[in-house]
Scaffold this motif. Sequence first.
Motif, mmCIF file in Angstrom:
data_model
loop_
_atom_site.group_PDB
_atom_site.id
_atom_site.type_symbol
_atom_site.label_atom_id
_atom_site.label_comp_id
_atom_site.label_asym_id
_atom_site.label_seq_id
_atom_site.Cartn_x
_atom_site.Cartn_y
_atom_site.Cartn_z
ATOM 1 N N GLY A 87 0.798 -1.229 0.000
ATOM 2 C CA GLY A 87 0.000 0.000 0.000
ATOM 3 C C GLY A 87 0.821 1.265 0.000
ATOM 4 O O GLY A 87 0.431 2.268 0.617
ATOM 5 N N ALA A 88 1.958 1.236 -0.692
ATOM 6 C CA ALA A 88 2.864 2.385 -0.698
ATOM 7 C C ALA A 88 2.658 3.248 -1.936
ATOM 8 O O ALA A 88 1.854 2.929 -2.812
ATOM 9 C CB ALA A 88 4.309 1.896 -0.634
ATOM 10 N N ASP A 89 3.406 4.354 -2.008
ATOM 11 C CA ASP A 89 3.375 5.217 -3.190
ATOM 12 C C ASP A 89 4.368 4.724 -4.243
ATOM 13 O O ASP A 89 4.077 4.770 -5.435
ATOM 14 C CB ASP A 89 3.710 6.662 -2.798
ATOM 15 N N ASP A 90 5.538 4.266 -3.794
ATOM 16 C CA ASP A 90 6.581 3.832 -4.721
ATOM 17 C C ASP A 90 7.435 2.745 -4.088
ATOM 18 O O ASP A 90 7.379 2.509 -2.873
ATOM 19 C CB ASP A 90 7.494 5.009 -5.113
ATOM 20 N N CYS A 91 8.227 2.134 -4.940
ATOM 21 C CA CYS A 91 9.219 1.169 -4.470
ATOM 22 C C CYS A 91 10.499 1.346 -5.278
ATOM 23 O O CYS A 91 10.446 1.526 -6.502
ATOM 24 C CB CYS A 91 8.691 -0.260 -4.616
ATOM 25 N N TYR A 92 11.624 1.310 -4.592
ATOM 26 C CA TYR A 92 12.947 1.399 -5.220
ATOM 27 C C TYR A 92 13.685 0.085 -4.942
ATOM 28 O O TYR A 92 13.725 -0.380 -3.794
ATOM 29 C CB TYR A 92 13.760 2.555 -4.643
ATOM 30 N N ILE A 93 14.250 -0.505 -5.968
ATOM 31 C CA ILE A 93 15.045 -1.720 -5.804
ATOM 32 C C ILE A 93 16.504 -1.383 -6.065
ATOM 33 O O ILE A 93 16.843 -0.796 -7.097
ATOM 34 C CB ILE A 93 14.599 -2.828 -6.771
ATOM 35 N N THR A 94 17.364 -1.746 -5.136
ATOM 36 C CA THR A 94 18.790 -1.453 -5.274
ATOM 37 C C THR A 94 19.613 -2.742 -5.267
ATOM 38 O O THR A 94 19.170 -3.784 -4.770
ATOM 39 C CB THR A 94 19.292 -0.555 -4.129
ATOM 40 N N HIS A 95 20.794 -2.639 -5.831
ATOM 41 C CA HIS A 95 21.771 -3.734 -5.807
ATOM 42 C C HIS A 95 22.908 -3.309 -4.880
ATOM 43 O O HIS A 95 23.182 -2.120 -4.713
ATOM 44 C CB HIS A 95 22.303 -3.984 -7.224
ATOM 45 N N TRP A 96 23.557 -4.281 -4.260
ATOM 46 C CA TRP A 96 24.652 -3.982 -3.356
ATOM 47 C C TRP A 96 25.952 -4.576 -3.891
ATOM 48 O O TRP A 96 26.016 -5.761 -4.220
ATOM 49 C CB TRP A 96 24.363 -4.551 -1.970
ATOM 50 N N ASP A 97 26.970 -3.717 -3.992
ATOM 51 C CA ASP A 97 28.305 -4.157 -4.402
ATOM 52 C C ASP A 97 29.127 -4.340 -3.131
ATOM 53 O O ASP A 97 29.562 -3.358 -2.508
ATOM 54 C CB ASP A 97 28.958 -3.096 -5.299
ATOM 55 N N PRO A 98 29.354 -5.596 -2.709
ATOM 56 C CA PRO A 98 30.043 -5.830 -1.434
ATOM 57 C C PRO A 98 31.518 -5.452 -1.455
ATOM 58 O O PRO A 98 32.085 -5.126 -0.412
ATOM 59 C CB PRO A 98 29.857 -7.343 -1.210
ATOM 60 N N LEU A 99 32.142 -5.494 -2.622
ATOM 61 C CA LEU A 99 33.565 -5.164 -2.700
ATOM 62 C C LEU A 99 33.793 -3.667 -2.483
ATOM 63 O O LEU A 99 34.701 -3.257 -1.757
ATOM 64 C CB LEU A 99 34.143 -5.601 -4.050
ATOM 65 N N TYR A 173 24.715 -13.503 2.114
ATOM 66 C CA TYR A 173 24.963 -12.940 0.780
ATOM 67 C C TYR A 173 24.004 -11.773 0.561
ATOM 68 O O TYR A 173 22.794 -11.948 0.549
ATOM 69 C CB TYR A 173 24.776 -14.003 -0.303
ATOM 70 N N LYS A 174 24.566 -10.584 0.378
ATOM 71 C CA LYS A 174 23.767 -9.373 0.291
ATOM 72 C C LYS A 174 23.458 -9.020 -1.161
ATOM 73 O O LYS A 174 24.357 -8.685 -1.932
ATOM 74 C CB LYS A 174 24.499 -8.222 0.979
ATOM 75 N N LEU A 175 22.175 -9.106 -1.515
ATOM 76 C CA LEU A 175 21.755 -8.787 -2.877
ATOM 77 C C LEU A 175 21.501 -7.300 -3.063
ATOM 78 O O LEU A 175 21.807 -6.724 -4.100
ATOM 79 C CB LEU A 175 20.477 -9.559 -3.221
ATOM 80 N N GLY A 176 20.878 -6.682 -2.076
ATOM 81 C CA GLY A 176 20.486 -5.278 -2.186
ATOM 82 C C GLY A 176 19.342 -5.006 -1.233
ATOM 83 O O GLY A 176 19.295 -5.565 -0.134
ATOM 84 N N ALA A 177 18.403 -4.177 -1.665
ATOM 85 C CA ALA A 177 17.281 -3.834 -0.788
ATOM 86 C C ALA A 177 16.064 -3.429 -1.607
ATOM 87 O O ALA A 177 16.185 -3.014 -2.768
ATOM 88 C CB ALA A 177 17.674 -2.708 0.169
ATOM 89 N N ALA A 178 14.915 -3.573 -0.979
ATOM 90 C CA ALA A 178 13.665 -3.029 -1.515
ATOM 91 C C ALA A 178 13.268 -1.884 -0.595
ATOM 92 O O ALA A 178 13.124 -2.077 0.623
ATOM 93 C CB ALA A 178 12.577 -4.097 -1.553
#
Length: 215
Positions: A87-99, A173-178
Motif C-alpha cells: 500500500g505504498a506510493d513507490d518502491c525502489y530496488i537497489t543492488h549492493w556491491d560488497p567489494l 549474501y547481500k543482494l540489495g534492498a527493496a
Amino acid sequence: MVSNENYQLGNLIGGEHLMGNAILLLVGIVFGVVRQDMDERTRVEMQLRAREQFLSLLNEMTHTILASHDFIVAAQLLARDMTKLLGADDCYITHWDPLREQTIPLVSTARLDQPYTNFYFKPGEKTITASALEINQVLAIDDVLDSPHNNPDIARQFPARSMLGIPLSVEGYKLGAALIAFNSPHHFTPEEIGQAEECGRQIALALMTLQQKAD
C-alpha cells in the motif's frame, strides 16, 4: 388516608415497574455482549481475509520472479507488485556491491527527473540500503530527511518522506534492498513492519534463485 387495597396496588405497580426496568437492563447487557462478540468475530474475519490476500499476492509475486528469465525485468515487476502489496506510493530496488560497499540503483516506480539508474551513490556512503543490510533487518524510517540511517542530501533528491528499508540477503549474501516509499509522512505499524520482513525473506530467496539460474 390511603386504603390498604390502594397501598397494595401501588406496591404491585411499583414492583412491576422495577421488574420491567431490570428486564430492560438485562436485555441491554445481553445485547451489548452479543454485539461485542459479533464485532470481534467480524474483526477477526477481516484480519484473516486480509492475511489470506497478502499471502496470495506474495506467492504470486514470488512465482513471477522465479518464472522470469531476466533479473532487471524481475526487479521491475517486483517494484510494481511490492508497491501494491504494501500500500505504498513507490518502491525502489537497489543492488549492493560488497567489494566497494556501494549502493547501486536498479529500478523504481517513482516519477523522477532522470532515470533511477542515473543516480550515483559513492562507495561507503550512508544509504538506507547500506544501513538495512548492515543490521540485516527492516528499517522503519518515519522521516527520511532526519534519520541516522541515510544521508539527508540523498533523501532530498527523491519524493519519499517515509520509507521501509527491506534488506534482501540470503545466508550472509547481500543482494540489495527493496525500499518501500511513502511520499507523505507515514508512521509504520508493527503489522506493516512484520509484512515487510516476511516479504524480504521470501523475495530474497526468489531473487537468489533467479540469479543462480542466470549464472
